[in-house]
Write an enzyme that holds these catalytic residues in place. Structure first.
Site, short mmCIF file in Angstrom:
data_model
loop_
_atom_site.label_atom_id
_atom_site.label_comp_id
_atom_site.label_asym_id
_atom_site.label_seq_id
_atom_site.Cartn_x
_atom_site.Cartn_y
_atom_site.Cartn_z
N HIS A 41 15.73 -3.74 1.84
CA HIS A 41 15.55 -4.88 2.72
C HIS A 41 15.55 -6.20 1.94
O HIS A 41 14.53 -6.89 1.83
CB HIS A 41 14.26 -4.73 3.53
N CYS A 96 13.52 6.95 -1.28
CA CYS A 96 12.38 6.83 -2.20
C CYS A 96 11.62 8.16 -2.21
O CYS A 96 11.34 8.72 -1.15
CB CYS A 96 11.47 5.70 -1.75
N HIS A 124 10.15 0.31 12.43
CA HIS A 124 10.58 0.27 11.04
C HIS A 124 11.48 1.48 10.76
O HIS A 124 11.19 2.59 11.20
CB HIS A 124 9.37 0.29 10.11
N GLU A 126 11.90 3.36 8.20
CA GLU A 126 11.23 4.48 7.55
C GLU A 126 10.49 5.32 8.58
O GLU A 126 10.55 6.56 8.55
CB GLU A 126 10.24 3.99 6.50
N THR A 164 4.85 4.30 4.08
CA THR A 164 4.49 4.13 2.66
C THR A 164 4.11 2.71 2.27
O THR A 164 3.45 2.50 1.26
CB THR A 164 5.66 4.58 1.75
N CYS A 192 2.29 4.22 -0.70
CA CYS A 192 2.70 4.15 -2.09
C CYS A 192 1.67 3.36 -2.91
O CYS A 192 1.26 2.27 -2.51
CB CYS A 192 4.07 3.47 -2.19
N ASN A 222 7.11 -4.90 3.91
CA ASN A 222 6.09 -5.08 2.88
C ASN A 222 5.98 -6.54 2.44
O ASN A 222 4.91 -7.00 2.07
CB ASN A 222 6.35 -4.14 1.69
#
Length: 294
Positions: A41, A96, A124, A126, A164, A192, A222
């Site tokens: 992103h 990832c 999102h 993910e 994450t 993460c 993020n």
């Protein structure tokens, strides 16, 4: 003017791995290379990959006739991955490893009969991918706040995983709410560690500077969270994608500035931000403004 840069700024491990895989792939292949959605992103990095390595982002597998497809760092829906396999495309999986682990845990919880909850943002990419791995689950819910689970009936057992890049406090709030909704709860903290460290470092930096800059793509979840965290501490916080967005007036009266970045922001953008701030400081001095030496 003193410039401070958060230690963990720049690419995170997963993003760096994805970019390295894409770069290696472009060197080794003479075929067309595509990604399902942007590989990371950050629009500037995606544009640079297109220009230098001829790696192009596509929205669906249907748009890719042949060649190599790179699975982006956020992962993709299981249906998309299977469609790429059925089409005979050469697949390079740049998901990832932390996202991959979360995908595996969603499958595990569904198989063990847990009502699965994904703590994260439902739109999102993910999270959209994670949803597809709940094979056999009766229903999987996504929530970024306990209010989104108020209508959930009591369950025998609940299993929770997290996006994450989610803020740890949001996961904690959802887990606490679920304690009153089931006799058994299994929680996997799939946030993460690099995300938590980056957020903590940014918060500490925001406390000691007069201005705070969060560099990163506006389509990056993020990065948005870093901006929210920093702005809550230092109201004079801005989110930029490129150094050219910085305005000299914004630094008036500032003696210190902090810089942090989203996990998809490359070092060359951070370097350009530092360079631009120094140019602004030099211009202010020529115009009679006072600033401390960096």
């Amino acid at each position: 003017m003193h410039i401070f840069i958060a230690k963990s700024s720049g690419f995170c491990f997963g993003v760096k791995r994805a970019i390295n895989l894409a770069t290696e792939c472009s060197k080794e292949s003479n075929e067309a290379i595509y990604t399902l959605g942007p590989i990371i992103h950050n629009p500037q990095v995606v544009k640079r990959l297109e220009d230098s390595s001829h790696i192009y982002a596509k929205k669906t597998v249907d748009e890719i006739k042949a060649g190599t497809v790179i699975i982006r760092s956020h992962g993709v829906r299981l249906e998309e991955l299977n469609a790429a396999r059925e089409k005979g495309l050469n697949i390079v999986d740049a998901t990832c490893p932390f996202v991959k682990k979360a995908q595996e845990l969603v499958t595990l919880l569904a198989r063990e009969g847990y009502a699965v909850i994904i703590a994260g943002e439902k739109d999102h990419p993910e999270v959209q991918g994670l949803l597809s791995y709940g094979i056999g689950a009766v229903k999987i819910r996504v929530a970024s706040h306990p209010d989104e689970l108020k209508d959930m009936p009591r369950k025998k057992k609940i299993g929770i995983v997290a996006q994450t890049t989610l803020h740890a406090e949001k996961l904690q709030d959802i887990v606490c709410f679920c304690l009153g909704k089931a006799a058994e709860i299994k929680v996997f903290n799939t946030i993460c560690n690099a995300t938590s460290i980056r957020q903590e470092e940014s918060a500490l930096l925001a406390k000691k500077v007069d201005r705070m800059i969060v560099a990163g793509g506006r389509n990056s979840a993020n990065t948005r969270r870093l901006f929210e965290i920093c702005r809550a501490i230092q109201p004079m916080t801005c989110n930029i994608e490129e150094a050219k967005e910085l305005d000299s007036d914004w630094f008036e009266g500032a003696e210190s500035v902090g810089i942090t970045s989203g996990a998809s922001t490359p070092d060359w953008i951070i370097d350009s931000v530092v360079k631009r701030i120094k140019e602004i400081e030099s211009l202010n001095k020529k115009q009679g403004g006072r600033a401390d030496a960096v």
